[in-house]
Design an enzyme around this catalytic site. Structure first.
Site, PDB file in Angstrom:
ATOM      1  N   PHE A   1       0.836  -1.213   0.000  1.00  0.00           N
ATOM      2  CA  PHE A   1       0.000   0.000   0.000  1.00  0.00           C
ATOM      3  C   PHE A   1       0.874   1.268   0.000  1.00  0.00           C
ATOM      4  O   PHE A   1       0.830   2.071  -0.944  1.00  0.00           O
ATOM      5  CB  PHE A   1      -0.914  -0.079   1.233  1.00  0.00           C
ATOM      6  CG  PHE A   1      -1.652   1.152   1.598  1.00  0.00           C
ATOM      7  CD1 PHE A   1      -2.344   1.889   0.639  1.00  0.00           C
ATOM      8  CD2 PHE A   1      -1.688   1.578   2.923  1.00  0.00           C
ATOM      9  CE1 PHE A   1      -3.047   3.035   0.999  1.00  0.00           C
ATOM     10  CE2 PHE A   1      -2.389   2.708   3.295  1.00  0.00           C
ATOM     11  CZ  PHE A   1      -3.065   3.458   2.331  1.00  0.00           C
ATOM     12  N   ILE A   2       1.708   1.431   1.003  1.00  0.00           N
ATOM     13  CA  ILE A   2       2.566   2.627   1.072  1.00  0.00           C
ATOM     14  C   ILE A   2       3.733   2.484   0.091  1.00  0.00           C
ATOM     15  O   ILE A   2       4.135   3.445  -0.566  1.00  0.00           O
ATOM     16  CB  ILE A   2       3.070   2.849   2.522  1.00  0.00           C
ATOM     17  CG1 ILE A   2       1.874   3.202   3.433  1.00  0.00           C
ATOM     18  CG2 ILE A   2       4.133   3.934   2.579  1.00  0.00           C
ATOM     19  CD1 ILE A   2       2.208   3.354   4.912  1.00  0.00           C
TER      20      ILE A   2
ATOM     21  N   ASN B   1       7.818 -10.009  -0.823  1.00  0.00           N
ATOM     22  CA  ASN B   1       7.451 -11.437  -0.872  1.00  0.00           C
ATOM     23  C   ASN B   1       6.013 -11.625  -1.349  1.00  0.00           C
ATOM     24  O   ASN B   1       5.502 -12.741  -1.380  1.00  0.00           O
ATOM     25  CB  ASN B   1       7.662 -12.129   0.492  1.00  0.00           C
ATOM     26  CG  ASN B   1       6.709 -11.601   1.561  1.00  0.00           C
ATOM     27  OD1 ASN B   1       5.880 -10.717   1.299  1.00  0.00           O
ATOM     28  ND2 ASN B   1       6.816 -12.144   2.760  1.00  0.00           N
TER      29      ASN B   1
ATOM     30  N   ILE C   1      12.303 -10.605   3.643  1.00  0.00           N
ATOM     31  CA  ILE C   1      13.343  -9.908   4.424  1.00  0.00           C
ATOM     32  C   ILE C   1      13.926 -10.791   5.529  1.00  0.00           C
ATOM     33  O   ILE C   1      14.949 -10.460   6.106  1.00  0.00           O
ATOM     34  CB  ILE C   1      12.833  -8.571   5.029  1.00  0.00           C
ATOM     35  CG1 ILE C   1      11.567  -8.772   5.870  1.00  0.00           C
ATOM     36  CG2 ILE C   1      12.618  -7.529   3.933  1.00  0.00           C
ATOM     37  CD1 ILE C   1      11.209  -7.588   6.740  1.00  0.00           C
TER      38      ILE C   1
ATOM     39  N   TYR D   1       3.029  -5.420  17.975  1.00  0.00           N
ATOM     40  CA  TYR D   1       3.387  -4.618  16.800  1.00  0.00           C
ATOM     41  C   TYR D   1       4.045  -3.297  17.209  1.00  0.00           C
ATOM     42  O   TYR D   1       5.106  -2.921  16.700  1.00  0.00           O
ATOM     43  CB  TYR D   1       2.127  -4.360  15.955  1.00  0.00           C
ATOM     44  CG  TYR D   1       2.364  -3.453  14.774  1.00  0.00           C
ATOM     45  CD1 TYR D   1       2.892  -3.953  13.590  1.00  0.00           C
ATOM     46  CD2 TYR D   1       2.068  -2.088  14.848  1.00  0.00           C
ATOM     47  CE1 TYR D   1       3.124  -3.112  12.503  1.00  0.00           C
ATOM     48  CE2 TYR D   1       2.297  -1.247  13.782  1.00  0.00           C
ATOM     49  CZ  TYR D   1       2.823  -1.766  12.614  1.00  0.00           C
ATOM     50  OH  TYR D   1       3.061  -0.922  11.544  1.00  0.00           O
TER      51      TYR D   1
END
Ligand code: UD1
Length: 308
Positions: free
Chosen positions: A11-12, A32, A54, A141
């Site tokens: 998205f970003i 990915n 990553i 998170y």
């Protein structure tokens, strides 16, 4: 410049890739494709796509070849998923982050900018939220992003890597999937409006947020890569709106009256957010940021016709 964007298909990421290419800066992405898609990306001679994770050190080191700047956006982005499966979330958001950080260090890239988050502040003891307010994350998170900030501070001081963490607030805009667990209230509400369904408001709707359009986030990313600011920096508009105000603006932009159904306050919900953006203003002018009604109109148009 030759920029590696991790999570570039997301998205970003995809909006950031677009703006880098518009600035004639060659880009490689490492993604990915777990949540991002190839459809989000333009076909462009200056864009190279490497599929990889990553968490895979070999893939990360390969992606760094001839790279001068890194924009690290790849992450497990769902707060909810981090609550349900902390080890899995940690492996990407801390393990993966440290892989990218270390690869930036050994490849001597000139600069690494990464996505931190307003989730770092959690339930803060004070408002407005400046970067000096103590982090009190209330989800794995938020904690993972805070650990990223601390790793970055250490790599900057001890290993002389040029680093900046951007603490994004409530991001909205095209390509945010309303079905995703990370989808913010705006994409959910737009999806409801399209289906002529009532909007569920958790609580009285007086809660406030700083909603920022994704293209302004991308602008900040591009600007940050070209600056030498260190530490962390809030990325927000500095203007807050209550949920009821948001609904009012949304209903006017959609030219549709909307029905609101109040439900119980969401567990762990933060009642008020208020942002301080002095640091961001020293990085870039923010007066050109998209105001909420312009951003919502653009998003409504996109949602009605995603191919345009
Ligand atoms: C974000 C995270 C959240 C995390 C919090 C703290 C997202 C999507 N959510 O929440 O998981 O715990 O930061 O860092 O990033 N709302 C409704 N109706 C809906 C959906 C939301 O009334 O259908 C309300 C929520 O209760 C909240 C506000 O809208 O008060 C904004 O919600 P949301 O977009 O999920 O963002 P945050 O609350 O900021």
């Amino acid at each position: 410049m030759h920029v590696l964007v991790t999570g570039g298909a997301g998205f970003i990421g995809s909006h950031s890739v677009e703006q880098l290419l518009e600035a004639k800066i060659p880009v490689r992405i490492l993604d990915n494709f777990s949540s991002g898609t190839r459809d989000n990306l333009p076909k462009h001679a200056q864009l190279e796509i490497q599929e990889g994770d990553i968490r895979d050190q070999t893939a990360v080191h390969k992606a760094m070849k001839d790279i001068t700047h890194v924009l690290h956006l790849a992450a497990q982005v769902s707060v909810q998923a981090s609550v349900e499966n902390p080890p899995e979330s940690c492996s990407t958001n801390i393990g993966g982050f440290v892989n990218v950080l270390q690869a930036s260090r050994v490849n001597r890239v000139q600069r690494m900018v990464y996505a931190s988050s307003a989730a770092v502040y959690g339930r803060p003891a004070q408002l407005p939220l400046s970067e000096k307010v103590m982090a009190q994350p209330c989800s794995p998170y938020g904690l993972e992003k805070y650990v990223n900030d601390q790793y970055a501070a250490l790599f900057a001081t001890e290993f002389e890597v040029s680093l900046l963490g951007l603490r994004y607030f409530n991001v909205y805009g095209p390509r945010q999937d309303p079905q995703s667990p990370y989808a913010g209230v705006i994409s959910k509400f737009i999806s409801m409006i399209e289906q002529h369904l009532p909007l569920s408001v958790f609580g009285d709707g007086a809660q406030t947020r700083d909603f920022i359009f994704v293209k302004d986030i991308a602008k900040a990313n591009v600007q940050a890569l070209q600056s030498d600011m260190g530490g962390v920096c809030n990325v927000a508009t500095g203007k807050i709106h209550s949920l009821l105000e948001l609904i009012d603006i949304l209903s006017r932009c959609a030219n549709q009256s909307v029905e609101v159904v109040h439900q119980a306050v969401r567990e762990g919900d933060i009642p008020f957010s208020e942002t301080e953006i002095t640091r961001l203003q020293s990085l870039m002018p923010t007066d050109g940021f998209t105001d909420l009604s312009t951003g919502l109109t653009a998003l409504l148009q996109y949602t009605a016709n995603p191919d345009n």
